[in-house]
Structures are given as C-alpha cells and as structure tokens.
Design an enzyme around this catalytic site. Structure first.
Site, PDB file in Angstrom:
ATOM      1  CE1 TYR A 186      22.858  74.152  48.071  1.00 56.67           C
ATOM      2  CE2 TYR A 186      20.331  73.056  48.566  1.00 56.67           C
ATOM      3  CZ  TYR A 186      21.678  73.889  48.950  1.00 56.67           C
ATOM      4  OH  TYR A 186      21.644  75.746  49.359  1.00 56.67           O
ATOM      5  CD  GLU A 187      21.166  65.869  43.847  1.00 54.42           C
ATOM      6  OE1 GLU A 187      21.708  65.311  43.679  1.00 54.42           O
ATOM      7  OE2 GLU A 187      20.434  66.379  44.792  1.00 54.42           O
ATOM      8  N   GLY A 188      25.954  68.890  41.778  1.00 57.21           N
ATOM      9  CA  GLY A 188      26.475  68.614  40.672  1.00 57.21           C
ATOM     10  C   GLY A 188      26.400  69.840  39.460  1.00 57.21           C
ATOM     11  CD  GLN A 227      25.176  65.711  38.238  1.00 63.10           C
ATOM     12  OE1 GLN A 227      24.984  63.568  38.072  1.00 63.10           O
ATOM     13  NE2 GLN A 227      25.567  65.689  39.454  1.00 63.10           N
ATOM     14  CB  THR A 229      17.074  71.018  43.537  1.00 64.26           C
ATOM     15  OG1 THR A 229      16.710  71.043  42.380  1.00 64.26           O
ATOM     16  CG2 THR A 229      16.673  70.982  44.190  1.00 64.26           C
TER      17      THR A 229
END
Length: 229
Positions: free
Chosen positions: A70-72, A77, A67
């Site tokens: 996947y979230e960058g 972030q 995750t």
C-alpha cells in the site's frame, strides 16, 4: 513537518523539509517491513495455534503484510531514498541527519555504564555505515544508477535501523536522567534502558552487514542474464 510548515526562520523551514523528505521513504518502507516481521513473530510465538484462526494472529499478519505494498512497495521507497532523497541533493539532508545522530552518540558515550557504552559503540558503527553508503550513492548514482539501486533496499533497512538506534538512544538518555533525578516510574525507566541495549545488540548491530549489501552487493545482483533466472 510542523517546523517545515510553520517555523519563522526560512532556513529552519528548509532544513526541516529536507528531513521530512529524507525520512518519508524510511517511515513508509522500514516501518511497514518491521510491522510484518513483528506480526510474523506473533504467529511464531503462538506456534501451530497461531497459524490457524483461533488466536487471530494470522489475521494480524495478513493485515500487516499489505502495508509494504500500500505504501508504494518497499522497492519503490528504496529507489526514492537513494535517487531522489540522497543523490539528488548530493547527500546534504543525509549529512544533516548524521550530524544530529552523532550528537546523541556522543552523549551516550559520555554517560556512565556498560549499557550506554554498548549503545554508543553500535550507534557509531551504524553512523559510519550510513556515511559510507551515502558517499557511495552520491559518487556513483549519476554514472551507474542501476548499480546503486541494486543495493537500495539494504540501504533503506540500514538507515531505518540507525534512525531507530538514534531514537532508542534518546529514550535511554531520558530514562537515565529520570533515574538520576528520581522522577518517574523507576521500573519503567530501567526497562527503557534495557530495551535500548537490546536494540543495540540485536538490531543495530546488523548495520555493517547491511552496508556491505548496499554498497558492494550489486555485482551479484547485476551479473545474471535474463535467461539464467
């Protein structure tokens, strides 16, 4: 997000949109990293049986582990948080968030009981840490972006933990009101207060150390040359 899209006051819509923008990298980065840690602890609790496939705990960890990619990725972030969400508006959205958290901190401080005193104290330290890091980002990003970004992952972790403390504090205050009025399940409400105290003692208390890494840790990150790795 609903307020940013639908509120009748354009000023409120803009403020809500700034809040969504600021907290999006925190939700994507801090929450996914937290999920990985929780899944890893699940394996640890099961012991050796957790590392093999009988319990399913290892599969939970593998599913959680992707995750934060996947979230960058957490690093991306964190860079987004420091550069686009704090430096770009010179800390306006962060200052608004700090003010909202401070309201809850003051309410915790005014509530009787040792648990609430500890929550208030730790949240205040967390706010001070976030405030100092925000000033550091705003003051240095334009001239020394690499220095700021070297500490951006601890910055994201710091803001996540303080936002978590904010929400745990709100929950504890709601539980206190329920206990005072006799509404709700008393065992559940007492457990909410204990859980919030645990968070303050064991999670939020790391805020000053994270602030040091975010604001002063770049020297040891940037000093090595490529052939020294």
């Amino acid at each position: 997000h609903d307020a940013a899209m639908m509120h009748g006051d354009p000023t409120r819509r803009e403020r809500a949109e700034r809040r969504v923008d600021l907290l999006t990298p925190v939700a994507k980065g801090w929450c996914t990293e937290g999920g990985i840690e929780v899944a890893s602890l699940g394996i640890q609790i099961h012991g050796g049986m957790g590392f093999i496939e009988e319990t399913g705990a290892a599969q939970q960890w593998r599913d959680a582990r992707i995750t934060s990619i996947y979230e960058g990725t957490t690093g991306i972030q964190a860079v987004d948080l420091a550069g686009r969400k704090i430096a770009r508006d010179r800390g306006v959205a962060l200052t608004e968030l700090i003010a909202d958290i401070a309201d809850v901190q003051r309410e915790l401080a005014a509530t009787k009981g040792e648990d609430f005193a500890v929550m208030a104290s730790q949240l205040l330290q967390g706010l001070d840490a976030v405030r100092s890091c925000g000033l550091h980002v705003v003051a240095n990003f334009a001239e020394r972006p690499a220095q700021v970004l070297a500490g951006s992952v601890p910055l994201l972790e710091l803001l996540g933990r303080v936002c978590g403390g904010w929400q745990m504090g709100r929950a504890a205050l709601a539980a206190r009101r329920g206990l005072d009025t006799g509404e709700g399940n008393r065992r559940f409400l007492r457990a909410k207060i204990v859980t919030a105290r645990f968070y303050a003692d064991h999670v939020l208390s790391a805020a000053p150390a994270l602030a040091h890494a975010a604001c002063a840790g770049s020297a040891s990150v940037m000093v090595l040359e490529e052939d020294q790795f």
